[in-house]
Design a protein around this motif. Structure first.
Motif, PDB file in Angstrom:
ATOM      1  N   GLN A 110       0.829  -1.199   0.000  1.00  0.00           N
ATOM      2  CA  GLN A 110       0.000   0.000   0.000  1.00  0.00           C
ATOM      3  C   GLN A 110       0.867   1.255   0.000  1.00  0.00           C
ATOM      4  OE1 GLN A 110      -0.090  -2.551   2.052  1.00  0.00           O
ATOM      5  NE2 GLN A 110      -2.153  -3.092   2.718  1.00  0.00           N
ATOM      6  N   GLU A 111       1.903   1.263   0.818  1.00  0.00           N
ATOM      7  CA  GLU A 111       2.790   2.424   0.867  1.00  0.00           C
ATOM      8  C   GLU A 111       3.572   2.586  -0.432  1.00  0.00           C
ATOM      9  OE1 GLU A 111       5.275   2.412   4.272  1.00  0.00           O
ATOM     10  OE2 GLU A 111       3.663   1.931   5.686  1.00  0.00           O
ATOM     11  N   LEU A 112       4.004   1.491  -0.994  1.00  0.00           N
ATOM     12  CA  LEU A 112       4.736   1.589  -2.250  1.00  0.00           C
ATOM     13  C   LEU A 112       3.844   2.100  -3.372  1.00  0.00           C
ATOM     14  CD1 LEU A 112       6.853  -1.704  -2.185  1.00  0.00           C
ATOM     15  CD2 LEU A 112       7.653   0.641  -1.831  1.00  0.00           C
ATOM     16  N   ALA A 113       2.581   1.686  -3.381  1.00  0.00           N
ATOM     17  CA  ALA A 113       1.668   2.173  -4.414  1.00  0.00           C
ATOM     18  C   ALA A 113       1.481   3.685  -4.310  1.00  0.00           C
ATOM     19  CB  ALA A 113       0.326   1.453  -4.301  1.00  0.00           C
ATOM     20  N   ARG A 114       1.361   4.225  -3.091  1.00  0.00           N
ATOM     21  CA  ARG A 114       1.240   5.676  -2.928  1.00  0.00           C
ATOM     22  C   ARG A 114       2.541   6.382  -3.318  1.00  0.00           C
ATOM     23  NH1 ARG A 114      -1.632   4.020   1.841  1.00  0.00           N
ATOM     24  NH2 ARG A 114       0.278   4.241   3.067  1.00  0.00           N
ATOM     25  N   LYS A 115       3.664   5.763  -3.011  1.00  0.00           N
ATOM     26  CA  LYS A 115       4.955   6.366  -3.350  1.00  0.00           C
ATOM     27  C   LYS A 115       5.148   6.461  -4.859  1.00  0.00           C
ATOM     28  CE  LYS A 115       9.909   5.377  -3.088  1.00  0.00           C
ATOM     29  NZ  LYS A 115      10.942   4.428  -2.573  1.00  0.00           N
ATOM     30  N   TYR A 116       4.847   5.382  -5.570  1.00  0.00           N
ATOM     31  CA  TYR A 116       5.023   5.401  -7.021  1.00  0.00           C
ATOM     32  C   TYR A 116       3.953   6.235  -7.719  1.00  0.00           C
ATOM     33  CZ  TYR A 116       8.297   1.565  -6.265  1.00  0.00           C
ATOM     34  OH  TYR A 116       9.363   0.803  -5.844  1.00  0.00           O
ATOM     35  N   GLY A 117       2.835   6.468  -7.067  1.00  0.00           N
ATOM     36  CA  GLY A 117       1.784   7.279  -7.689  1.00  0.00           C
ATOM     37  C   GLY A 117       2.037   8.765  -7.599  1.00  0.00           C
ATOM     38  N   LYS A 118       2.874   9.188  -6.659  1.00  0.00           N
ATOM     39  CA  LYS A 118       3.159  10.621  -6.508  1.00  0.00           C
ATOM     40  C   LYS A 118       4.002  11.131  -7.682  1.00  0.00           C
ATOM     41  CE  LYS A 118       3.023  10.712  -1.449  1.00  0.00           C
ATOM     42  NZ  LYS A 118       3.806  10.966  -0.199  1.00  0.00           N
ATOM     43  N   GLY A 119       3.573  12.233  -8.257  1.00  0.00           N
ATOM     44  CA  GLY A 119       4.324  12.862  -9.342  1.00  0.00           C
ATOM     45  C   GLY A 119       4.267  12.119 -10.659  1.00  0.00           C
ATOM     46  N   LEU A 120       3.340  11.162 -10.769  1.00  0.00           N
ATOM     47  CA  LEU A 120       3.283  10.387 -12.003  1.00  0.00           C
ATOM     48  C   LEU A 120       2.727  11.222 -13.156  1.00  0.00           C
ATOM     49  CD1 LEU A 120       3.987   7.518 -12.850  1.00  0.00           C
ATOM     50  CD2 LEU A 120       1.616   6.887 -12.487  1.00  0.00           C
ATOM     51  N   LYS A 121       1.763  12.090 -12.885  1.00  0.00           N
ATOM     52  CA  LYS A 121       1.213  12.939 -13.943  1.00  0.00           C
ATOM     53  C   LYS A 121       2.247  13.970 -14.411  1.00  0.00           C
ATOM     54  CE  LYS A 121      -3.619  12.534 -12.512  1.00  0.00           C
ATOM     55  NZ  LYS A 121      -4.850  13.281 -12.091  1.00  0.00           N
ATOM     56  N   TRP A 122       2.972  14.554 -13.468  1.00  0.00           N
ATOM     57  CA  TRP A 122       4.007  15.524 -13.833  1.00  0.00           C
ATOM     58  C   TRP A 122       5.111  14.840 -14.650  1.00  0.00           C
ATOM     59  CZ3 TRP A 122       5.634  19.802 -15.346  1.00  0.00           C
ATOM     60  CH2 TRP A 122       6.950  20.225 -15.192  1.00  0.00           C
ATOM     61  N   MET A 123       5.403  13.614 -14.343  1.00  0.00           N
ATOM     62  CA  MET A 123       6.401  12.879 -15.110  1.00  0.00           C
ATOM     63  C   MET A 123       5.928  12.668 -16.549  1.00  0.00           C
ATOM     64  SD  MET A 123       8.198   9.276 -14.046  1.00  0.00           S
ATOM     65  CE  MET A 123       9.743   8.760 -14.784  1.00  0.00           C
ATOM     66  N   ARG A 124       4.649  12.428 -16.715  1.00  0.00           N
ATOM     67  CA  ARG A 124       4.122  12.271 -18.068  1.00  0.00           C
ATOM     68  C   ARG A 124       4.208  13.584 -18.836  1.00  0.00           C
ATOM     69  NH1 ARG A 124      -1.962  10.022 -19.545  1.00  0.00           N
ATOM     70  NH2 ARG A 124      -1.654   9.956 -21.821  1.00  0.00           N
ATOM     71  N   ILE A 125       3.947  14.673 -18.175  1.00  0.00           N
ATOM     72  CA  ILE A 125       4.059  15.986 -18.827  1.00  0.00           C
ATOM     73  C   ILE A 125       5.504  16.258 -19.227  1.00  0.00           C
ATOM     74  CG2 ILE A 125       3.788  18.469 -18.469  1.00  0.00           C
ATOM     75  CD1 ILE A 125       1.413  17.838 -16.665  1.00  0.00           C
ATOM     76  N   ARG A 126       6.430  15.882 -18.373  1.00  0.00           N
ATOM     77  CA  ARG A 126       7.841  16.093 -18.695  1.00  0.00           C
ATOM     78  C   ARG A 126       8.259  15.292 -19.918  1.00  0.00           C
ATOM     79  NH1 ARG A 126      11.572  14.735 -14.023  1.00  0.00           N
ATOM     80  NH2 ARG A 126       9.947  13.252 -13.415  1.00  0.00           N
ATOM     81  N   VAL A 127       7.699  14.101 -20.041  1.00  0.00           N
ATOM     82  CA  VAL A 127       8.005  13.294 -21.229  1.00  0.00           C
ATOM     83  C   VAL A 127       7.538  14.009 -22.491  1.00  0.00           C
ATOM     84  CG1 VAL A 127       7.488  11.127 -22.400  1.00  0.00           C
ATOM     85  CG2 VAL A 127       7.966  11.125 -19.971  1.00  0.00           C
ATOM     86  N   LEU A 128       6.360  14.594 -22.435  1.00  0.00           N
ATOM     87  CA  LEU A 128       5.845  15.307 -23.603  1.00  0.00           C
ATOM     88  C   LEU A 128       6.666  16.560 -23.896  1.00  0.00           C
ATOM     89  CD1 LEU A 128       1.997  14.982 -22.926  1.00  0.00           C
ATOM     90  CD2 LEU A 128       3.417  13.646 -24.491  1.00  0.00           C
ATOM     91  N   LEU A 129       7.097  17.259 -22.865  1.00  0.00           N
ATOM     92  CA  LEU A 129       7.902  18.464 -23.081  1.00  0.00           C
ATOM     93  C   LEU A 129       9.250  18.128 -23.714  1.00  0.00           C
ATOM     94  CD1 LEU A 129       7.172  20.466 -19.790  1.00  0.00           C
ATOM     95  CD2 LEU A 129       6.294  20.919 -22.101  1.00  0.00           C
ATOM     96  N   ILE A 130       9.882  17.086 -23.242  1.00  0.00           N
ATOM     97  CA  ILE A 130      11.171  16.699 -23.825  1.00  0.00           C
ATOM     98  C   ILE A 130      10.982  16.236 -25.269  1.00  0.00           C
ATOM     99  CG2 ILE A 130      13.061  15.042 -23.649  1.00  0.00           C
ATOM    100  CD1 ILE A 130      12.870  15.173 -20.660  1.00  0.00           C
ATOM    101  N   PHE A 131       9.877  15.588 -25.547  1.00  0.00           N
ATOM    102  CA  PHE A 131       9.606  15.197 -26.928  1.00  0.00           C
ATOM    103  C   PHE A 131       9.459  16.434 -27.817  1.00  0.00           C
ATOM    104  CE2 PHE A 131       6.492  14.146 -30.282  1.00  0.00           C
ATOM    105  CZ  PHE A 131       7.220  13.163 -30.944  1.00  0.00           C
ATOM    106  N   PHE A 132       8.820  17.479 -27.314  1.00  0.00           N
ATOM    107  CA  PHE A 132       8.688  18.726 -28.070  1.00  0.00           C
ATOM    108  C   PHE A 132      10.048  19.386 -28.272  1.00  0.00           C
ATOM    109  CE2 PHE A 132       7.923  23.382 -28.025  1.00  0.00           C
ATOM    110  CZ  PHE A 132       7.194  23.479 -29.204  1.00  0.00           C
TER     111      PHE A 132
END
Length: 739
Positions: free
Chosen positions: A200-222
């Motif tokens: 349960q704790e690991l799931a919350r840890k890996y879920g934090k900042g996941l959306k921002w990480m996806r945005i960063r992927v798109l920015l680097i692609f641009f």
């Protein structure tokens, strides 16, 4: 001496009838003659007169003569055998003493005719070793031929055929006691052990900042697209407008784009550099160094006063950062999904790979337990990273060495050579080889309630060649129903149901809950039974309150010679007999889930042999093949004692955790095993492809930088080369979940 005696001494022939006739009143009798020839009916005489000896009888033409001549009657006369001419010369004939010879001679008598030479039988030679061996072998063959039918005649063939028809065949377990050959390998470096954090704790840890990480992927692609346009514009013959046409402005744009990309992926670059201090280098370490040297080369070009001769490798580095961050995003999503699935059940099923469980092979086993060790294993390094940390140090040393060699005559090429070499060796698929494949696998397993427990369990799947299937795997709760039962009039229904439910409960069969619910609906209670005996014929026997109780299939009742009703047509049923008499019939309905067929096909496709460790005596290969058309001939069916050992809930499991299951049935079990095997193969092959592309890229870059071939080693050419080696890794990671 009489005339007859003289005739005998001269070896002349006489008529045997005259001897027999003389025996009536003469000097000889028939018994004396037979005694002389060694006949068994005539006992040897105890008296042996040494004073009267005559010529012995020649027996060379007959079987073996007696060892010594027997003394005759009182007269001492000896009869010569007909057809002989004198005494033999062999060692069996004894010469008379000189006194007796002198006493018997008559000087006035004419000498006897010369004696004929008698043939002597030679002594048999000693047998050779080969002859003795062949003789013994022939004797053994004759003895075997004389006794080969004795055992067959003592067996009742009709009874044997009856047992073969009623008792299902089982597979023998092959155990190899020979020790494995020693493997001369260096000892492995101990892996880092992470704390066993709850899922349960690991799931919350890996879920934090996941959306921002996806945005960063798109920015680097641009950013990578902008850098690619900047590189392609001069190649296409286009001209930048002023002041963008100035080289220093172009170099400044490259530096800004690369700097922005490095800031967006700073966490991964710092992690890669931190690996270098722990001597656990990876592709992220080479990517971080490639960005650093490319940025330094861009700054050097911007500060130089010369004309624009070449462009830095900014688009290649930005593309590498995009794929690096994209693979890390996939891996983080997979970890989050796996931890959420593992945390969805308080008592999940654990899938472990137990060593030498069946036929001296490692076998997967599913058993009820806790989520222990899942949090520790899920945080461990993946298989691609374990390969990279052995290969990347060599690439790092090679890049530095080749850069120094290429810039020896021209020191101004050092930064360019370092930038080109490190950019060519930082493979684009470093994080995609495992991260993307793991994400695809987790998205397939999450809906069916399965979660892989990290790389330690995935890596051990190479040795798994068997899987233990129990009653609940083939027929989960709800897929076996009681259609009805019939109890004989002489016995109470509650007693018969209680006896049957008691024996099935003690056996641990999957039918225990079904019969227990039926007994509770009748208001009955379970009994206390004696020692339970499980029979190979498909039944159980025990003693309850002095009654001999038999519970089993119809074949088992016939085997135990319990009479069944005439015209009984029940395909699957449980029979109960008390003291040898049938007391109850329970009709069952088995419904095989549709997911069993693709699950078994997936296991057999990965060469994992199903082993039927069932306790329900109705679940035999013949029933599964005839009723449900399963490939029972490809499944192992141990003996009843071995099946109980393999399905014992109290047995110890020494294998590493492979997955956690939160649902019943065979589908999650089989798909977790199949996915683990495919993921291991895809991750290792993808990592090897990345290493091969990096090595070849390093050699090509070293050769071209040594020649100073700026045009051949342009950013666009290097980008095409890196994308070419990325394609097989990309398709391989997307193929794992397609089965």
């Amino acid at each position: 001496m009489s005339d007859k005696d003289k005739q005998l001494n001269k070896g002349e022939l006489i008529d045997i009838k005259s001897l027999i006739g003389d025996a009536d009143g003469g000097d000889y009798s028939l018994d004396d003659i037979l005694a002389e020839f060694g006949h068994p009916a005539a006992p040897p005489s105890k008296e042996d007169s040494s004073e009267e000896r005559f010529n012995t009888i020649d027996l060379s033409q007959l079987p073996r003569p007696s060892s010594r001549p027997q003394s005759g009657p009182t007269g001492g006369k000896v009869v010569a055998f007909p057809g002989t001419a004198g005494r033999p010369k062999g060692p069996a004939a004894e010469d008379p003493p000189p006194e007796e010879a002198a006493a018997d001679e008559e000087p006035e008598e004419t000498p006897s005719p010369p004696e004929e030479e008698v043939p002597v039988i030679p002594f048999p030679k000693e047998e050779s070793v080969l002859t003795s061996f062949l003789r013994d072998l022939g004797e053994k063959a004759d003895h075997y031929a004389d006794h080969m039918f004795e055992e067959d005649e003592s067996i009742d063939k009709k009874e044997v055929r009856r047992l073969e028809r009623l008792i299902p065949g089982t597979d023998r377990e092959e155990v190899d006691d020979t020790p494995p050959p020693p493997r001369w390998r260096l000892p492995k470096r101990p892996e880092r052990v992470f704390p066993d954090t709850p899922p349960q704790e690991l799931a919350r840890k890996y879920g934090k900042g996941l959306k921002w990480m996806r945005i960063r992927v798109l920015l680097i692609f641009f950013l990578s697209l902008l850098s690619l346009c900047q590189t392609v514009t001069p190649t296409a013959g286009l001209v930048w407008l002023s002041p963008l046409d100035r080289p220093q402005v172009q170099y400044g744009i490259c530096a800004v784009l690369l700097g922005a990309g490095m800031l967006l992926s700073a966490d991964l670059l710092l992690t890669g550099l931190g690996r270098a201090f722990r001597l656990r280098l990876g592709m992220d370490t080479l990517a971080a160094l490639a960005c650093v040297f490319t940025l330094a080369d861009t700054a050097e070009l911007a500060l130089s006063a010369g004309d624009a001769v070449r462009l830095p490798y900014t688009p290649v580095c930005l593309a590498g950062l995009f794929f690096l961050l994209h693979g890390a995003y996939h891996k983080r999503c997979a970890l989050r999904l796996s931890c959420r699935t593992a945390a969805s059940s308080a008592t999940p099923y654990r899938v472990t790979l137990d060593s030498r469980k069946w036929s001296d092979r490692d076998a997967y086993a599913k058993w009820s337990g806790t989520e222990a060790d899942f949090g520790s294993q899920i945080q461990a390094d993946d298989g691609a990273q374990r390969i990279f940390r052995r290969f990347c140090p060599l690439l790092l040393l090679g890049d530095v060495a080749f850069a120094l060699m290429a810039s020896g005559p021209n020191p101004e090429r050092l930064l360019w050579a370092l930038s080109a070499l490190f950019t060519a060796t930082a493979a684009f698929g470093g994080t995609l080889a495992y991260g993307r494949a793991f994400h695809k696998s987790a998205r397939r397993l999450t809906p069916i309630g399965a979660a892989l427990a990290g790389w330690p369990g995935i890596s051990a799947s190479r040795q798994g060649t068997c899987v233990l299937l129990t009653d609940g795997d083939l027929f989960p709760p709800g897929y076996v129903e009681l259609n009805g039962f019939k109890v004989m009039p002489d016995y109470p229904a509650e007693r018969v149901v209680a006896y049957t439910a008691t024996l099935i409960r003690d056996s641990g069969s999957g039918l225990a809950k079904l019969f227990h619910d039926q007994l509770r609906s009748m208001g009955g209670l379970l009994r206390r039974a004696g020692e339970l005996t499980c029979h190979e014929g498909g039944g159980l026997s025990s003693t309850i309150r002095g009654d001999e109780v038999l519970v089993g299939s119809a074949a088992f009742m016939k085997l135990m010679k319990v009479r069944l009703p005439q015209g009984l047509n029940v395909k699957n049923a449980v029979f109960c007999a008390i003291d040898g008499k049938l007391t109850g019939i329970f009709a069952l309905s088995y419904a095989l889930p549709d997911t069993v067929f693709p699950a078994l096909d997936a296991l057999m496709l990965e060469k994992v042999e199903p082993v039927l460790a069932t306790r329900d005596f109705n679940l035999i290969p013949a029933m599964l093949q005839q009723r449900f058309k399963l490939a029972a001939d490809k499944m192992a069916f141990p003996s009843v004692e071995r099946r109980r050992e393999l399905s014992d809930p109290e047995q110890t499991h020494d294998g590493v955790l492979t997955a956690l299951l939160c649902r019943e049935g065979l589908l999650p079990f089989a798909e977790a095993i199949t996915t683990a095997k495919r993921l291991r193969w895809a991750a290792r092959l993808g990592a090897c492809l990345c290493c091969a592309g990096s090595l070849l890229g390093m050699l090509l870059a070293a050769y071209l930088t040594g020649l100073g071939a700026y045009t051949s080693l342009s950013p666009l050419s290097l980008l095409v080369y890196m994308l070419t080696w990325l394609l097989p890794v990309w398709f391989l990671s997307g193929w794992v979940h397609r089965f």
